[in-house]
Scaffold this active site. Sequence first.
Site, PDB file in Angstrom:
ATOM      1  N   HIS A 323       0.840  -1.202   0.000  1.00  0.00           N
ATOM      2  CA  HIS A 323       0.000   0.000   0.000  1.00  0.00           C
ATOM      3  C   HIS A 323       0.874   1.251   0.000  1.00  0.00           C
ATOM      4  CE1 HIS A 323      -3.576   2.413   1.407  1.00  0.00           C
ATOM      5  NE2 HIS A 323      -2.595   3.150   1.934  1.00  0.00           N
ATOM      6  N   GLU A 324       1.871   1.293   0.891  1.00  0.00           N
ATOM      7  CA  GLU A 324       2.721   2.487   0.988  1.00  0.00           C
ATOM      8  C   GLU A 324       3.613   2.636  -0.240  1.00  0.00           C
ATOM      9  OE1 GLU A 324       1.754   4.456   3.061  1.00  0.00           O
ATOM     10  OE2 GLU A 324       0.684   3.146   4.439  1.00  0.00           O
ATOM     11  N   HIS A 327       1.602   4.155  -2.919  1.00  0.00           N
ATOM     12  CA  HIS A 327       1.329   5.586  -2.732  1.00  0.00           C
ATOM     13  C   HIS A 327       2.316   6.457  -3.505  1.00  0.00           C
ATOM     14  CE1 HIS A 327      -2.119   6.325  -0.356  1.00  0.00           C
ATOM     15  NE2 HIS A 327      -1.711   5.709   0.740  1.00  0.00           N
ATOM     16  N   GLU A 385      -6.086   6.470  -1.817  1.00  0.00           N
ATOM     17  CA  GLU A 385      -6.040   5.322  -0.912  1.00  0.00           C
ATOM     18  C   GLU A 385      -6.589   4.063  -1.579  1.00  0.00           C
ATOM     19  OE1 GLU A 385      -4.513   5.353   1.876  1.00  0.00           O
ATOM     20  OE2 GLU A 385      -4.170   7.514   1.952  1.00  0.00           O
ATOM     21  N   ASP A 389      -4.649   0.626  -1.975  1.00  0.00           N
ATOM     22  CA  ASP A 389      -5.200  -0.636  -1.470  1.00  0.00           C
ATOM     23  C   ASP A 389      -5.159  -1.720  -2.542  1.00  0.00           C
ATOM     24  OD1 ASP A 389      -5.742   0.273   1.066  1.00  0.00           O
ATOM     25  OD2 ASP A 389      -7.866   0.673   0.695  1.00  0.00           O
ATOM     26  N   HIS A 452      -9.826   7.752   3.218  1.00  0.00           N
ATOM     27  CA  HIS A 452      -9.899   6.298   3.121  1.00  0.00           C
ATOM     28  C   HIS A 452     -11.359   5.874   2.976  1.00  0.00           C
ATOM     29  CE1 HIS A 452      -6.125   6.962   5.392  1.00  0.00           C
ATOM     30  NE2 HIS A 452      -5.694   5.886   4.764  1.00  0.00           N
ATOM     31  N   ARG A 458     -12.859  -1.084   1.564  1.00  0.00           N
ATOM     32  CA  ARG A 458     -11.431  -1.256   1.278  1.00  0.00           C
ATOM     33  C   ARG A 458     -11.160  -2.719   0.918  1.00  0.00           C
ATOM     34  NH1 ARG A 458      -7.492   2.065   5.300  1.00  0.00           N
ATOM     35  NH2 ARG A 458      -6.123   1.585   3.539  1.00  0.00           N
TER      36      ARG A 458
END
Length: 490
Positions: A323-324, A327, A385, A389, A452, A458
């Site tokens: 996920h990061e 980003h 986000e 995800d 989010h 999600r």
Amino acid sequence: MTTIATMLGADAKVAAEDFNDLIEFEIKLANLTTPADQRRDNNALYNKMTIAQLQYNVTGFDWLDFFSKLGASWSEDLQESEEIVVNEPRYIREITEVVQNTPHRTIANYIVWIITMKRISQLGSNFRDVEQKYDEVVYGTASESARWQTCVGHVNNVMDFAVGRMFVDVHYDEKSKIRTNKMIDFILEAFLELVDESEWMDAPTKVVAKEKAEIMNRQIGYPDWIKENEELTDYFKNYDFDSGKYFENYLQYVKENTQRGFEYLRKPVDKFKWLTGPAIVNAYYDPTKNSITLPAGILQPPYYHKDSPQYLNFGGIGMMIGHEITHGFDDRGRQYDKDGNLEQWWTDESIDAYVGRTLCIVDQYDKYYMEECNMTLNGVQTQGENIADNGGLKEAYRGYRKMVEETMDDEELRLPGIGLTQDQMLFVNFAQIWCSKYTEQGARNRILTGVHSPGPYRVEGSISNLPEFAKVFNCPASRPMNPDKKCTVW
């Protein structure tokens, strides 16, 4: 607002009249503010100019005098040639006009109320009870958190690196940093594969995208300096806390934290500086530093445990790692290059193709309906986000399969009594970390203000776009978890 003011000695009738004026003022401010879902183009928010240029563009307010009176060490020698960044020039122009046409009493009340509102949490229970009644209306929370939780939270907020040192000394296994780094290696390898497989991205953009991913800085566990007693003591040297003066202690923190923010001016950027203490359950990507941070606080169940099967760890912290990383390539992160500079480093063709794919994600999440509050999600506001995800889960699953194929002779043992395969449990643990329950008010607030998507979406949004999930669980075609149309960015 009126209740708090009267508790502090105001006349109830006067306070009610004053706060009616204040509310009208706040409504004007809100109507001038660009909505969050329209503030996703960082280039549009990065408007560099000198104080002199700001003064020319926004008259009727002495900007040099304002910045000079902030009280920071650098403000005494401030000149009109100093460069600043104005996020929204239009807002600054229009708000200046509003302020000029607003009574001074209303503005003074507004400033004092903002200061008061932010400090209610540090006041006695009679004040906090008023805030709790407000929170029940806005968020649906029926009671205040346990006092010990509130106090621990405040101490961790103020003494972040001191509490972090205590936490890692007792609860953090140093081998976790090695294991986490290995997980990142496999997940990063999976992301690089996705870049290579991207039919919509041209060759020159693929090269620079992979470069950015490969040099992404990793901050895992805690910063090394907090293990040095002298450095840690020096970091908090300006505090002089008194165990009998809780409110005053917190004001010390507010002042010191503000001064530290001012001290960054004119100094080189430290791209390895930690922005948070280690004892928090969070992870983040910083586009200006091209770095991912995984504090010690999140390296615990259900995200991670050194003794858990790796299929659970990859479904938990592995998805967070992916996920990061993603980003760095979402709708906002992709605007920063490998060195954290805000500039166009993709070709126009790749940008156009990327935007087209993000529209699919936006449209998908726009359609999710939340029964708790009778509202649909905001796909534009949450797109960054949601992209992270979707990409993060795909990278975590691929990373896990790579780890098994490259480092294991046999699959890890299944969990007894559950009857699910290792791959299935990876997805189950991913879903588990987003288990959540919302009140009507909390759900509404989350949709209106959050970046989010609420937890259930999600999960649903990510797995329904992933062919590997459908294969692992034998999902029939054209079903909700295996739709014919799937959105793919990464």
